[in-house]
Design an enzyme around this catalytic site. Sequence first.
Site, PDB file in Angstrom:
ATOM      1  N   HIS A  57       7.549  34.968  62.983  1.00  0.00           N
ATOM      2  CA  HIS A  57       9.024  35.303  63.663  1.00  0.00           C
ATOM      3  C   HIS A  57       8.966  34.107  64.665  1.00  0.00           C
ATOM      4  O   HIS A  57       9.742  34.110  65.829  1.00  0.00           O
ATOM      5  CB  HIS A  57       9.224  36.520  64.300  1.00  0.00           C
ATOM      6  CG  HIS A  57       9.054  37.414  63.144  1.00  0.00           C
ATOM      7  ND1 HIS A  57      10.405  37.770  62.320  1.00  0.00           N
ATOM      8  CD2 HIS A  57       8.140  38.267  62.534  1.00  0.00           C
ATOM      9  CE1 HIS A  57      10.242  38.574  61.406  1.00  0.00           C
ATOM     10  NE2 HIS A  57       8.902  38.986  61.660  1.00  0.00           N
ATOM     11  N   LYS A 110      10.245  33.117  55.712  1.00  0.00           N
ATOM     12  CA  LYS A 110      11.203  33.289  56.591  1.00  0.00           C
ATOM     13  C   LYS A 110      12.031  32.022  56.701  1.00  0.00           C
ATOM     14  O   LYS A 110      12.947  31.608  56.262  1.00  0.00           O
ATOM     15  CB  LYS A 110      10.692  34.007  57.714  1.00  0.00           C
ATOM     16  CG  LYS A 110       9.801  35.436  57.450  1.00  0.00           C
ATOM     17  CD  LYS A 110       9.780  36.430  58.685  1.00  0.00           C
ATOM     18  CE  LYS A 110       8.438  37.181  58.331  1.00  0.00           C
ATOM     19  NZ  LYS A 110       8.970  38.364  57.287  1.00  0.00           N
ATOM     20  N   SER A 141       8.126  41.287  65.951  1.00  0.00           N
ATOM     21  CA  SER A 141       9.305  41.569  64.992  1.00  0.00           C
ATOM     22  C   SER A 141      10.268  42.703  65.403  1.00  0.00           C
ATOM     23  O   SER A 141      11.391  42.571  65.080  1.00  0.00           O
ATOM     24  CB  SER A 141       8.920  41.468  63.563  1.00  0.00           C
ATOM     25  OG  SER A 141       8.121  42.450  63.104  1.00  0.00           O
TER      26      SER A 141
HETATM   27  N1  PLP Z   1       3.112  38.828  59.959  1.00  0.00           N
HETATM   28  C1  PLP Z   1       4.587  39.195  60.409  1.00  0.00           C
HETATM   29  C2  PLP Z   1       4.680  39.305  61.959  1.00  0.00           C
HETATM   30  C3  PLP Z   1       5.657  39.616  59.653  1.00  0.00           C
HETATM   31  O1  PLP Z   1       6.935  39.993  60.041  1.00  0.00           O
HETATM   32  C4  PLP Z   1       5.370  39.514  58.102  1.00  0.00           C
HETATM   33  C5  PLP Z   1       6.549  39.881  57.274  1.00  0.00           C
HETATM   34  O2  PLP Z   1       7.280  40.869  57.542  1.00  0.00           O
HETATM   35  C6  PLP Z   1       4.338  39.073  57.822  1.00  0.00           C
HETATM   36  C7  PLP Z   1       3.147  38.990  58.625  1.00  0.00           C
HETATM   37  C8  PLP Z   1       4.005  39.032  56.008  1.00  0.00           C
HETATM   38  O3  PLP Z   1       4.823  37.790  55.696  1.00  0.00           O
HETATM   39  P1  PLP Z   1       4.831  37.702  54.276  1.00  0.00           P
HETATM   40  O4  PLP Z   1       6.178  38.183  53.698  1.00  0.00           O
HETATM   41  O5  PLP Z   1       4.753  36.204  54.000  1.00  0.00           O
HETATM   42  O6  PLP Z   1       3.935  38.592  53.390  1.00  0.00           O
END
Ligand code: PLP
Length: 382
Positions: free
Chosen positions: A197, A228, A169
């Site tokens: 992502h 997302k 990300s």
């Molecule tokens: N994993 C990644 C790569 C993320 O970018 C995010 C969120 O920013 C998460 C996990 C966590 O996702 P959630 O918002 O569903 O808790």
Amino acid sequence: IRGAGTWKSERVIASRQGPHLRLAGGGAGIINFCANNYLGLSSHPEVIRAAVEALEKFGAGLSSVRFICGTQSIHKDLEEKIARFHQREDAILYASCFDANAGIFEALLTPEDAVLSDELNHASIIDGIRLCKANKYRYKHMDMQDLEAKLKEAQKHRLRLVATDGAFSMDGDIAPLREICQLAQKYDALVFIDECHATGFLGPNGRGTDELLGVMDKVTIINSTLGKALGGAAGGYTTGPKPLIDLLRQRSRPYLFSNSLPPAVVGCASKALDLLMESNAIAQSMAAKTQRFRSKMTAAGFTISGKDHPICPVMLGDARLASVMAEDMLNRGIYVIGFSYPVVPKGKARIRVQISAVHSDEDIDRCVEAFTEVGQKHGALP
Ligand code: PLP
């Protein structure tokens, strides 16, 4: 925290999520370039209608965890749909992908096992791994030589799990899954990917990084988010082999000890998946816009990290420059955020731009123009 210059303040939005926003106490018509709303489904009329219908039919919430009295037909339907979308055997819902990541490693791995994790994995993977008692190996970011060396070292353990973000990300780069899967095969390891992502828009049908790189049958476990591209409300899941999902329902602590997903949230995600499974046009809708932004910014003299991903980090280096430029972009009606240490390594500050299917070409051109003006003003461009 303030002394270290890492205090994060929050801007307040007074409208719904979308490409154009109104900020509280500020002007309208701000163009939003930092949502994970990659497909624009957060404000899609059908997604919102599905949420309202689920809310009216199934209520505000369950007041329970799943195994007490928190499982409704819509939860089972959504789990089945997620598994079908990813072409996996089964799926399990969580309140967030953070929870899915917190709950998997401890449930699956014992002190006899090993987990091998990319050094730039998301914080929730790092925390999930911290919670488990397996032997921990951290390999250099996307470095296959280092992964191979660590896999050799980890042969002494009972079971090996390689864990990586599918798309990272902060950098917009994509894990070399083909190579990772080859190494996993060679050294008898399982592969776990976090597809937050990627789900919904990478690959010909938006299935994710594994579809993009042709390894859907080689990745064992996928964790991803409903918060997302898939409607943007909230929620996360694990999808993979049925025995694993059965085990998680028995052992995964964030699943066992946290409330069920609210019906409205389930309704949003379920409709988002329907839309994606009806046609691959939505999944493909963002690629040309990403290309437009990346090529125009590169022509203007900026360095954009990653490749072909809607996460487009504008690399600036200096933390103060990133923060001052982001503020100045907002003065020109463009909402972007600067990222600096400790979120990214020291000296690698950036402004992360995220492209959405619902940005118009004019929105993208306005963003590039504003970057060019602000970059020249602050010395980031000649
Ligand atoms: N994993 C990644 C790569 C993320 O970018 C995010 C969120 O920013 C998460 C996990 C966590 O996702 P959630 O918002 O569903 O808790």
